[in-house]
Design a protein around this motif. Structure first.
Motif, PDB file in Angstrom:
ATOM      1  N   ILE A  66      19.468  30.536  93.855  1.00 51.35           N
ATOM      2  CA  ILE A  66      19.114  29.432  92.956  1.00 51.35           C
ATOM      3  C   ILE A  66      17.617  29.410  92.712  1.00 51.35           C
ATOM      4  O   ILE A  66      17.162  29.249  91.569  1.00 51.35           O
ATOM      5  CB  ILE A  66      19.603  28.084  93.528  1.00 51.35           C
TER       6      ILE A  66
ATOM      7  N   GLN B 186      14.355  31.987  84.986  1.00 51.12           N
ATOM      8  CA  GLN B 186      15.277  31.633  83.917  1.00 51.12           C
ATOM      9  C   GLN B 186      14.591  31.463  82.573  1.00 51.12           C
ATOM     10  O   GLN B 186      15.197  31.703  81.538  1.00 51.12           O
ATOM     11  CB  GLN B 186      16.062  30.379  84.276  1.00 51.12           C
TER      12      GLN B 186
ATOM     13  N   TRP C 105      23.733  31.410  85.200  1.00 53.91           N
ATOM     14  CA  TRP C 105      24.178  30.222  85.917  1.00 53.91           C
ATOM     15  C   TRP C 105      25.698  30.238  86.106  1.00 53.91           C
ATOM     16  O   TRP C 105      26.204  29.863  87.167  1.00 53.91           O
ATOM     17  CB  TRP C 105      23.752  28.941  85.204  1.00 53.91           C
TER      18      TRP C 105
ATOM     19  N   THR D  44      31.035  26.690  83.310  1.00 58.33           N
ATOM     20  CA  THR D  44      29.595  26.545  83.519  1.00 58.33           C
ATOM     21  C   THR D  44      28.805  27.189  82.386  1.00 58.33           C
ATOM     22  O   THR D  44      27.802  26.636  81.928  1.00 58.33           O
ATOM     23  CB  THR D  44      29.187  27.158  84.869  1.00 58.33           C
TER      24      THR D  44
ATOM     25  N   THR E  64      26.281  24.946  80.214  1.00 59.37           N
ATOM     26  CA  THR E  64      24.847  25.240  80.268  1.00 59.37           C
ATOM     27  C   THR E  64      24.336  25.777  78.935  1.00 59.37           C
ATOM     28  O   THR E  64      23.214  25.463  78.539  1.00 59.37           O
ATOM     29  CB  THR E  64      24.508  26.229  81.402  1.00 59.37           C
TER      30      THR E  64
END
Length: 135
Positions: A70, A77, A89, A122, A126
């Motif tokens: 993470i 990112q 992600w 996800t 996202t």
């Protein structure tokens, strides 16, 4: 009267460590998620029996790995396009949840399906969030 030539502001040299600096909350939240993830992985693996050193190792390794992934994704990112960022992600969430589901003793195919479904969800969420909040 002599005209002054405007001077150009000089740029300060920024080291690679300063360039990708994360604030304390940006480091604290992944660490907290890693602790929770590791504790839950050990809880699932325990299955009501006595605690063992193997479960402790599972908790430490899985929690530390998730926290590091993470933090790494948060650091890099913004250099990715929003499609790749959403896919990154999605991959992280799908793999993490698929692994947790595999600890329950279900088949690899079902664990992969659960992970894939969560990854697709996800990615969609996202990507929508990145698309709506970027200029």
């Amino acid at each position: 009267m002599a005209t002054q030539v405007p001077t150009r502001p000089t740029r300060r040299h920024v080291s690679p460590l300063e360039r990708f600096h994360l604030s304390p909350p940006a480091l604290g939240i992944p660490l907290l998620l890693g602790i929770i993830y590791g504790a839950y992985a050990a809880y699932i693996a325990r299955g009501g029996g006595p605690a063992t050193y193997g479960q402790l190792a599972l908790a430490l390794i899985s929690g530390a790995l998730l926290a590091l992934l993470i933090i790494g994704l948060l650091r890099f990112q913004h250099s990715l396009m929003r499609e790749l960022r959403a896919a990154a992600w999605g991959t992280l969430v799908g793999c993490a949840m698929g692994f947790l589901y595999s600890l329950t003793g279900h088949s690899v195919l079902l664990s992969s399906g659960i992970g894939l479904a969560l990854a697709v969800g996800t990615v969609v969420i996202t990507f929508y969030a990145f698309y709506m909040h970027e200029p």
